[in-house]
Motif scaffolding. Structure first.
Motif, PDB file in Angstrom:
ATOM      1  N   LEU A   3       0.781  -1.228   0.000  1.00 53.07           N
ATOM      2  CA  LEU A   3       0.000   0.000   0.000  1.00 53.07           C
ATOM      3  C   LEU A   3       0.819   1.287   0.000  1.00 53.07           C
ATOM      4  CD1 LEU A   3      -2.672  -1.139   2.621  1.00 53.07           C
ATOM      5  CD2 LEU A   3      -2.939  -1.088   0.140  1.00 53.07           C
ATOM      6  N   TYR A   4       2.089   1.234   0.443  1.00 56.95           N
ATOM      7  CA  TYR A   4       2.778   2.517   0.618  1.00 56.95           C
ATOM      8  C   TYR A   4       3.199   3.133  -0.710  1.00 56.95           C
ATOM      9  CZ  TYR A   4       7.827   1.308   0.086  1.00 56.95           C
ATOM     10  OH  TYR A   4       9.078   0.968  -0.386  1.00 56.95           O
ATOM     11  N   ILE A   5       3.819   4.308  -0.662  1.00 59.53           N
ATOM     12  CA  ILE A   5       4.058   5.176  -1.822  1.00 59.53           C
ATOM     13  C   ILE A   5       4.393   4.399  -3.092  1.00 59.53           C
ATOM     14  CG2 ILE A   5       5.486   7.058  -2.709  1.00 59.53           C
ATOM     15  CD1 ILE A   5       5.933   7.979   0.092  1.00 59.53           C
ATOM     16  N   PRO A   6       3.721   4.711  -4.215  1.00 58.02           N
ATOM     17  CA  PRO A   6       4.047   4.054  -5.480  1.00 58.02           C
ATOM     18  C   PRO A   6       5.480   4.362  -5.917  1.00 58.02           C
ATOM     19  CG  PRO A   6       2.542   5.903  -5.830  1.00 58.02           C
ATOM     20  CD  PRO A   6       2.627   5.685  -4.369  1.00 58.02           C
ATOM     21  N   CYS A   7       6.009   3.532  -6.790  1.00 57.94           N
ATOM     22  CA  CYS A   7       7.394   3.708  -7.226  1.00 57.94           C
ATOM     23  C   CYS A   7       7.538   4.982  -8.059  1.00 57.94           C
ATOM     24  CB  CYS A   7       7.869   2.494  -8.013  1.00 57.94           C
ATOM     25  SG  CYS A   7       7.104   2.335  -9.642  1.00 57.94           S
ATOM     26  N   LEU A   8       8.786   5.363  -8.296  1.00 56.63           N
ATOM     27  CA  LEU A   8       9.078   6.621  -8.977  1.00 56.63           C
ATOM     28  C   LEU A   8       8.472   6.675 -10.379  1.00 56.63           C
ATOM     29  CD1 LEU A   8      10.607   9.295  -8.755  1.00 56.63           C
ATOM     30  CD2 LEU A   8      12.623   8.140  -9.687  1.00 56.63           C
ATOM     31  N   ALA A   9       8.539   5.563 -11.120  1.00 52.84           N
ATOM     32  CA  ALA A   9       7.985   5.542 -12.478  1.00 52.84           C
ATOM     33  C   ALA A   9       6.475   5.748 -12.458  1.00 52.84           C
ATOM     34  CB  ALA A   9       8.326   4.220 -13.165  1.00 52.84           C
ATOM     35  N   THR A  10       5.803   5.159 -11.475  1.00 46.27           N
ATOM     36  CA  THR A  10       4.352   5.317 -11.362  1.00 46.27           C
ATOM     37  C   THR A  10       3.991   6.753 -10.995  1.00 46.27           C
ATOM     38  OG1 THR A  10       4.126   2.999 -10.682  1.00 46.27           O
ATOM     39  CG2 THR A  10       2.285   4.463 -10.200  1.00 46.27           C
ATOM     40  N   VAL A  11       4.759   7.344 -10.103  1.00 50.87           N
ATOM     41  CA  VAL A  11       4.521   8.750  -9.738  1.00 50.87           C
ATOM     42  C   VAL A  11       4.652   9.638 -10.975  1.00 50.87           C
ATOM     43  CG1 VAL A  11       5.464  10.714  -8.452  1.00 50.87           C
ATOM     44  CG2 VAL A  11       5.207   8.503  -7.330  1.00 50.87           C
ATOM     45  N   GLY A  12       5.660   9.344 -11.811  1.00 54.74           N
ATOM     46  CA  GLY A  12       5.863  10.129 -13.020  1.00 54.74           C
ATOM     47  C   GLY A  12       4.691  10.052 -13.980  1.00 54.74           C
ATOM     48  N   VAL A  13       4.148   8.856 -14.162  1.00 56.97           N
ATOM     49  CA  VAL A  13       3.042   8.708 -15.118  1.00 56.97           C
ATOM     50  C   VAL A  13       1.735   9.269 -14.540  1.00 56.97           C
ATOM     51  CG1 VAL A  13       2.160   6.407 -14.508  1.00 56.97           C
ATOM     52  CG2 VAL A  13       2.137   7.138 -16.877  1.00 56.97           C
ATOM     53  N   ILE A  14       1.572   9.247 -13.220  1.00 55.61           N
ATOM     54  CA  ILE A  14       0.406   9.889 -12.608  1.00 55.61           C
ATOM     55  C   ILE A  14       0.447  11.392 -12.883  1.00 55.61           C
ATOM     56  CG2 ILE A  14      -0.676  10.508 -10.402  1.00 55.61           C
ATOM     57  CD1 ILE A  14       0.098   7.751  -9.360  1.00 55.61           C
ATOM     58  N   LYS A  15       1.634  11.981 -12.725  1.00 55.38           N
ATOM     59  CA  LYS A  15       1.771  13.414 -13.016  1.00 55.38           C
ATOM     60  C   LYS A  15       1.451  13.698 -14.484  1.00 55.38           C
ATOM     61  CE  LYS A  15       3.116  17.745 -13.039  1.00 55.38           C
ATOM     62  NZ  LYS A  15       2.933  17.991 -14.467  1.00 55.38           N
ATOM     63  N   LYS A  16       1.922  12.842 -15.371  1.00 56.76           N
ATOM     64  CA  LYS A  16       1.688  13.047 -16.804  1.00 56.76           C
ATOM     65  C   LYS A  16       0.209  12.931 -17.145  1.00 56.76           C
ATOM     66  CE  LYS A  16       2.775  11.065 -21.340  1.00 56.76           C
ATOM     67  NZ  LYS A  16       3.466   9.962 -22.053  1.00 56.76           N
ATOM     68  N   GLU A  17      -0.469  11.927 -16.606  1.00 53.29           N
ATOM     69  CA  GLU A  17      -1.864  11.679 -16.973  1.00 53.29           C
ATOM     70  C   GLU A  17      -2.830  12.658 -16.308  1.00 53.29           C
ATOM     71  OE1 GLU A  17      -2.937   9.285 -19.309  1.00 53.29           O
ATOM     72  OE2 GLU A  17      -0.779   9.361 -19.654  1.00 53.29           O
ATOM     73  N   THR A  18      -2.524  13.084 -15.080  1.00 58.31           N
ATOM     74  CA  THR A  18      -3.415  14.022 -14.398  1.00 58.31           C
ATOM     75  C   THR A  18      -3.059  15.474 -14.694  1.00 58.31           C
ATOM     76  OG1 THR A  18      -2.033  14.083 -12.399  1.00 58.31           O
ATOM     77  CG2 THR A  18      -3.776  12.406 -12.498  1.00 58.31           C
ATOM     78  N   ALA A  19      -1.814  15.696 -15.179  1.00 58.46           N
ATOM     79  CA  ALA A  19      -1.316  17.057 -15.440  1.00 58.46           C
ATOM     80  C   ALA A  19      -1.472  17.936 -14.199  1.00 58.46           C
ATOM     81  CB  ALA A  19      -2.035  17.680 -16.636  1.00 58.46           C
ATOM     82  N   SER A  20      -1.250  17.337 -13.030  1.00 60.37           N
ATOM     83  CA  SER A  20      -1.464  18.069 -11.779  1.00 60.37           C
ATOM     84  C   SER A  20      -0.525  17.544 -10.705  1.00 60.37           C
ATOM     85  CB  SER A  20      -2.917  17.909 -11.319  1.00 60.37           C
ATOM     86  OG  SER A  20      -3.077  18.332  -9.988  1.00 60.37           O
TER      87      SER A  20
END
Length: 670
Positions: A621-638
């Motif tokens: 459950l804890y913080i997603p990996c760095l690559a996942t954080v990057g794609v969340i930023k890209k897809e949400t643009a936020s």
């Protein structure tokens, strides 16, 4: 170099054809929405570039991936189009075909899945279809490669593909409006076929409207459309203009299909319908799915994967380590070099690689379920449950993909039509247990639950899904209020997956794990080893006095209430943010384990069954990996939503682990 666009409805075999014509490999699945962005490849014959566009039902986009296709056709100028249609669903597929013919570019119709149509008793005459549409029609079976050679041959000279002369008459009112709009559009440069643009404007295509707004004042164009709409509603029983245009197209399509299709031998109940009566049964469907999942995990971790991993572990911890020790001794390597290679590289990376057989077997079985068409049924089965939680069943497709890797799963959320559902799926995706977490589960399950390994690992996957659904209900109620959800999914026919497709799909899923082993895990292992080798007192210090121990000691007190408040446990969690696989490689280095058996012995002395469950839940459950954080930023643009996803998952992990450990102690568990 010429560019040729590959267009068609979802799940008609476009990507399979793309892979064959370009000798490349893109993800293929037997469900709608697999392709979510355009893919570009070079044709085998060197004739040009082939662009695989996301599957669309029409040029009027409902989701972000469909918008990619519509925008490409508007802003780019492909020399030709290949329109792939499903021969067994021809009437529905031809709606897009007519829109593409009106686009005006030379077009080839790829009549795919002729084998599926034949199995259903449907015969499509390609010659009559070609005569009715005025374009070449090439029968093919994309997933086996049959007929693709003929397609490639035609594409050798795209300029030789006959020009499209197709044009439908939409009646006096619509034609007058089209002519008026075309007159206005002639003043704007850089537009594709003006009649096609006029039709898209009358159909209120948002992509076309946005493009025209950037180039001119469209108030006059909208006035023409409104006038035509008013006259049409007065004369045609209150039909809207888009409805009228669609009805004219559907009338023509029914006429074409009546002449080109012979369905006299069509079977009333095919294999797909018989299987669906059981697998999508109201009461039996979900229990059967859970049973299939359990059997899959049992095969992966107990029956086949476990013994193979033991063999690989014996080789890495035994022969490979012995050979390396002998070689380093023969060349007179320093103590530092010897420790770095044996303890740091082989101990760290090798400790993760031993799980490769189980991971690849899991991917093989998931690929089988995907390509068979069963996963689309699971989405249907989950729809009622997910709808009660604020999502629809279509979001379950990215969740399943997330079991492999969260990054492509988040990108797959583009196929979801509603912005609210798309955002919710993106935020919840890190709760899906990706393959990177699997080595941790396998390690602890082998130590504390050897007789129930499959059940222990499966419970982690189920826990992720359960918390995703619970949080979905909470988020949809308080963060995304009053936004409706619509569920539309196409159920593909069942089919027996091909060995070639399965092997390529498994390899594409698994090679990411191997790539990490050679990059992130390798670099992380070296860094962790150096931190364990050095300390304030210099090099080759006792592990308890190393920089790694100091580093882990900072957060150890915070982890004490969770049952694993040691500096060793703390040291594994922070580098796990780079890649979850680093957790196991860090443990191998910290505990100086020569092989998995040695590491398991160390784990058994430090953890208890209860604290091991708490630790696995925290890793889940804890913080997603760095690559996942990057794609969340890209897809949400936020950045706001990106930090929110990191924050809520960390809080959730701590709370759940705290409840598991402290609650278990109150109940007398150990």
């Amino acid at each position: 170099m010429s560019s040729i666009a590959l267009v068609g409805n979802p799940n008609t075999g476009k990507t399979s054809l793309f892979n064959t014509l370009t000798s490349s490999y893109e993800y293929v699945g037997n469900w709608a929405g697999v392709t979510v962005e355009k893919k570009i490849g070079s044709l085998k014959n060197g004739a040009g570039k082939l662009i695989d566009l996301p599957g669309i039902y029409s040029l009027h986009p409902l989701s972000r991936d469909e918008g990619v296709a519509a925008q490409y056709l508007i802003e780019e100028t492909p020399e030709a189009l290949i329109n792939i249609v499903d021969a067994s669903q021809l009437e529905r597929n031809l709606l897009l075909t007519l829109q593409l013919l009106e686009y005006g570019k030379p077009t080839i119709l790829g009549l795919n899945m002729t084998d599926v149509a034949k199995a259903r008793g449907i015969q499509v005459n390609p010659d009559i279809l070609s005569e009715q549409l005025g374009i070449p029609v090439l029968p093919l079976i994309a997933r086996t490669g049959k007929g693709t050679g003929q397609v490639l041959s035609v594409l050798e000279q795209p300029s030789h593909i006959p020009p499209v002369t197709f044009q439908l008459n939409y009646g006096e009112l619509a034609e007058e409006a089209i002519a008026s709009i075309v007159t206005h559009l002639q003043k704007i440069s850089g537009l594709p076929n003006l009649r096609w643009v006029a039709l898209q404007l009358l159909e209120q295509n948002p992509v076309i409207l946005e493009l025209l707004e950037k180039r001119t004042d469209i108030s006059g164009l909208l006035l023409i459309a409104d006038t035509a709409q008013t006259r049409l509603q007065r004369d045609k029983l209150a039909l809207t203009l888009p409805q009228w245009i669609r009805s004219v197209r559907m009338d023509y399509i029914r006429k074409v299909c009546a002449e080109a299709i012979d369905s006299t031998l069509q079977k009333p109940h095919n294999l797909t319908e018989r299987l669906d009566s059981i697998l999508t049964h109201r009461f039996l469907g979900l229990p059967l799915f859970i049973l299939f999942m359990y059997a899959m995990f049992k095969t992966t971790f107990d029956w086949i994967g476990g013994p193979l991993s033991d063999l690989l572990d014996g080789f890495i911890g035994g022969q490979l380590s012995d050979w390396t020790n002998s070689l380093l001794g023969a060349i007179g390597a320093s103590e530092f070099t010897h420790a770095l290679i044996v303890d740091g590289l082989i101990g760290g990376v090798g400790g993760v690689l031993v799980f490769v057989p189980q991971i690849f077997i899991l991917f093989l079985m998931i690929s089988f379920l995907e390509d068979s068409g069963y996963m689309a049924r699971v989405c249907l089965l989950m729809d009622s449950t997910m709808e009660r939680m604020g999502l629809n069943g279509k979001a379950f497709i990215p969740f399943i993909i997330g079991f492999g890797c969260n990054v492509p799963a988040i990108m797959a959320a583009r196929s979801i039509e509603q912005p609210k559902d798309r955002m919710l799926t993106t935020l919840l995706m890190p709760l899906m247990s990706c393959s990177a977490r699997l080595p941790v589960y396998l390690l602890f399950a082998a130590v504390f639950f050897p007789a129930q390994q499959a059940a222990a690992v499966l419970s982690m996957y189920v826990m992720g899904v359960v918390f995703a659904l619970v949080l979905c209900k909470f988020f949809s109620k308080y963060l995304f209020k009053n936004e409706a959800s619509i569920f539309i999914i196409e159920l593909p026919p069942y089919r027996m997956p091909q060995l070639k497709t399965l092997s390529r799909s498994t390899w594409e899923k698994g090679k990411g794990f191997l790539r990490k082993a050679g990059t992130i895990i390798l670099a992380g292992s070296v860094l962790i080893w150096l931190m364990s080798y050095a300390g304030p007192g210099g090099l080759n210090v006792d592990m308890d006095h190393s920089f790694l121990a100091k580093f882990g000691g900072f957060i150890a007190p915070l982890l004490q209430p969770l049952g694993f408040g040691t500096w060793q446990a703390g040291s594994t969690l922070v580098p796990g943010f780079l890649a979850k696989e680093v957790v196991v490689s860090t443990m191998n280095i910290i505990y100086h384990a020569p092989d998995t058996a040695g590491l398991e012995g160390q784990i058994a002395s430090v953890f208890t069954p209860l604290s091991s469950i708490s630790f696995m839940a925290f890793i889940l459950l804890y913080i997603p990996c760095l690559a996942t954080v990057g794609v969340i930023k890209k897809e949400t643009a936020s950045w706001k939503w990106t930090f929110f996803s990191m924050g809520y998952s960390l809080v959730l992990a701590y709370a759940v682990s705290l409840v598991i450990y402290q609650g278990g102690r109150l109940l007398g568990w150990s």
